[in-house]
Motif scaffolding. Structure first.
Motif, PDB file in Angstrom:
ATOM      1  N   ASP A   1      19.614  46.339  23.332  1.00 19.00           N
ATOM      2  CA  ASP A   1      18.325  46.497  22.665  1.00 19.00           C
ATOM      3  C   ASP A   1      17.391  45.403  23.181  1.00 19.00           C
ATOM      4  O   ASP A   1      17.789  44.230  23.303  1.00 19.00           O
ATOM      5  CB  ASP A   1      18.467  46.352  21.153  1.00 19.00           C
ATOM      6  CG  ASP A   1      19.270  47.475  20.521  1.00 19.00           C
ATOM      7  OD1 ASP A   1      19.564  48.461  21.227  1.00 19.00           O
ATOM      8  OD2 ASP A   1      19.606  47.372  19.333  1.00 19.00           O
ATOM      9  N   ALA A   2      16.164  45.754  23.464  1.00 17.56           N
ATOM     10  CA  ALA A   2      15.235  44.775  24.034  1.00 17.56           C
ATOM     11  C   ALA A   2      13.816  45.067  23.577  1.00 17.56           C
ATOM     12  O   ALA A   2      13.421  46.220  23.385  1.00 17.56           O
ATOM     13  CB  ALA A   2      15.307  44.789  25.556  1.00 17.56           C
ATOM     14  N   GLU A   3      13.065  44.005  23.381  1.00 16.96           N
ATOM     15  CA  GLU A   3      11.658  44.102  23.028  1.00 16.96           C
ATOM     16  C   GLU A   3      10.801  43.591  24.178  1.00 16.96           C
ATOM     17  O   GLU A   3      11.280  42.886  25.056  1.00 16.96           O
ATOM     18  CB  GLU A   3      11.369  43.282  21.762  1.00 16.96           C
ATOM     19  CG  GLU A   3      12.108  43.767  20.523  1.00 16.96           C
ATOM     20  CD  GLU A   3      11.790  42.912  19.309  1.00 16.96           C
ATOM     21  OE1 GLU A   3      11.280  41.793  19.507  1.00 16.96           O
ATOM     22  OE2 GLU A   3      12.056  43.358  18.181  1.00 16.96           O
TER      23      GLU A   3
ATOM     24  N   GLY B   1      21.848  51.546  25.964  1.00 18.96           N
ATOM     25  CA  GLY B   1      22.267  52.867  26.413  1.00 18.96           C
ATOM     26  C   GLY B   1      21.121  53.818  26.661  1.00 18.96           C
ATOM     27  O   GLY B   1      21.330  54.910  27.200  1.00 18.96           O
ATOM     28  N   GLY B   2      19.923  53.404  26.282  1.00 18.94           N
ATOM     29  CA  GLY B   2      18.757  54.252  26.500  1.00 18.94           C
ATOM     30  C   GLY B   2      18.352  54.284  27.965  1.00 18.94           C
ATOM     31  O   GLY B   2      18.699  53.391  28.744  1.00 18.94           O
ATOM     32  N   ALA B   3      17.626  55.319  28.347  1.00 19.11           N
ATOM     33  CA  ALA B   3      17.231  55.505  29.740  1.00 19.11           C
ATOM     34  C   ALA B   3      15.712  55.502  29.873  1.00 19.11           C
ATOM     35  O   ALA B   3      14.993  55.948  28.969  1.00 19.11           O
ATOM     36  CB  ALA B   3      17.801  56.812  30.278  1.00 19.11           C
ATOM     37  N   LEU B   4      15.245  54.990  30.979  1.00 20.94           N
ATOM     38  CA  LEU B   4      13.817  54.993  31.301  1.00 20.94           C
ATOM     39  C   LEU B   4      13.632  55.635  32.661  1.00 20.94           C
ATOM     40  O   LEU B   4      14.219  55.196  33.654  1.00 20.94           O
ATOM     41  CB  LEU B   4      13.271  53.563  31.316  1.00 20.94           C
ATOM     42  CG  LEU B   4      11.797  53.417  31.712  1.00 20.94           C
ATOM     43  CD1 LEU B   4      10.894  54.092  30.675  1.00 20.94           C
ATOM     44  CD2 LEU B   4      11.430  51.947  31.876  1.00 20.94           C
ATOM     45  N   ASN B   5      12.831  56.675  32.714  1.00 19.85           N
ATOM     46  CA  ASN B   5      12.589  57.385  33.964  1.00 19.85           C
ATOM     47  C   ASN B   5      11.540  56.648  34.785  1.00 19.85           C
ATOM     48  O   ASN B   5      10.414  56.456  34.337  1.00 19.85           O
ATOM     49  CB  ASN B   5      12.124  58.818  33.655  1.00 19.85           C
ATOM     50  CG  ASN B   5      12.119  59.691  34.906  1.00 19.85           C
ATOM     51  OD1 ASN B   5      11.724  59.265  35.977  1.00 19.85           O
ATOM     52  ND2 ASN B   5      12.561  60.932  34.749  1.00 19.85           N
ATOM     53  N   VAL B   6      11.934  56.234  35.990  1.00 20.46           N
ATOM     54  CA  VAL B   6      11.007  55.548  36.888  1.00 20.46           C
ATOM     55  C   VAL B   6      10.888  56.304  38.211  1.00 20.46           C
ATOM     56  O   VAL B   6      10.565  55.732  39.248  1.00 20.46           O
ATOM     57  CB  VAL B   6      11.456  54.099  37.141  1.00 20.46           C
ATOM     58  CG1 VAL B   6      11.357  53.270  35.870  1.00 20.46           C
ATOM     59  CG2 VAL B   6      12.877  54.048  37.705  1.00 20.46           C
TER      60      VAL B   6
END
Length: 285
Positions: free
Chosen positions: A232-234, A254-259
């Motif tokens: 988890d990150a802010e 575990g979340g994903a970020l589309n780049v």
């Protein structure tokens, strides 16, 4: 000047007005031949009567005669009354004593002129003259009364300062430190003294007592267009190597970020994990 903070817990309006985090001490001789300490440092302190929180704040620096040119981001921090927060900046490579358990070791410095960020180093504070601001955001500070200024210290022959005059010049053996409260007059509020760096007792370099670093993302080589977060990150931000801010998000483990839309190349991702700042490089293939 007015100083605005988010308070922890339910407090009265009077306590709110008294709670303030200020620049308490500045040492600029770090790492110079004959210096007392191996790194420049800036110490913050809550001189108010209630706990106070900074979120999205920055430390900004300008030379004695020029504009503010560089800054580093601060993680979200909460300080109780009298508590300090020690920020390690640049080093000239020499000196006698290392800082003991700084709360933050700055390793990403951003430039207002749009050039690439400086990695692995802190801000190189002017030895005898310059100006430092604690700002509520990353907008470039224009002077001591700018709307985003929480505290401002001009020292030596700085062209900008709070009140009637600048704080005195530090030396390789001495810092400038706050005498007591905050009258918004640098000449009155600061004096030359031996360095007395005091951390809040919590490492903020992404390292715990075991030396293990917090990790922001799992994959430093992105060949499928997706970044996977390790925690988890802010305040997660992605920068190009020229210093351009490309993304600003909040992340879940575990979340994903589309780049996929980013061009192939090298990038920097930074954020706050467990209230500690973390920065990593990644390459999109």
């Amino acid at each position: 000047m007015k100083k605005f903070f988010t308070l922890v817990g339910c407090v009265s309006a009077l306590a709110f007005s008294n709670a303030q985090i200020v620049i308490n001490e500045v040492y600029t001789g770090g790492g110079v031949l004959g210096a007392a300490i191996t790194s420049d440092f800036i110490e913050l302190k809550n001189i108010g009567a209630a706990s106070a929180t900074l979120s999205g704040a920055t430390i900004q620096y300008g030379s004695a005669a020029g504009p503010f040119t560089q800054y580093n981001e601060l993680p979200t921090i909460t300080l109780g009354p009298g508590q300090t927060y020690l920020i390690q900046q640049a080093s000239g490579g020499l000196g006698i004593l290392n800082l003991l358990n700084p709360n933050l070791i700055v390793d990403v410095v951003l430039n207002f002129d749009g050039t690439g960020p400086l990695l692995g180093v802190g801000i190189n504070l002017g030895l005898t003259s310059g100006k430092v601001a604690l700002a509520s955001n990353s907008a470039q500070v224009t002077g001591p009364t700018a709307s985003n200024v929480l505290d401002f210290v001009g020292y030596g022959i700085s062209n900008q300062f709070e009140g009637s005059g600048a704080a005195p010049s530090p030396t390789i053996l001495n810092s400038i430190s706050r005498t007591a409260g905050d009258t918004n007059d640098n000449d009155v509020d600061f004096t030359i003294s031996l360095p007395t760096p005091q951390s809040g007792g919590v490492l903020a370099t992404g390292e715990g007592s075991t030396g293990a670093k917090n990790t922001l993302i799992r994959n430093s080589r992105v060949n499928n267009g997706v970044i996977v977060f390790a925690a988890d990150a802010e305040q997660v931000k992605i920068y190009s190597f020229t210093g351009q801010l490309l993304r600003s998000v909040t992340a879940k483990a575990g979340g994903a970020l589309n780049v996929a839309d980013l061009p192939n190349g090298n990038y920097i991702i930074s954020g706050s994990v467990n209230y500690q700042p973390v920065s990593q490089k990644f390459v999109k293939l």
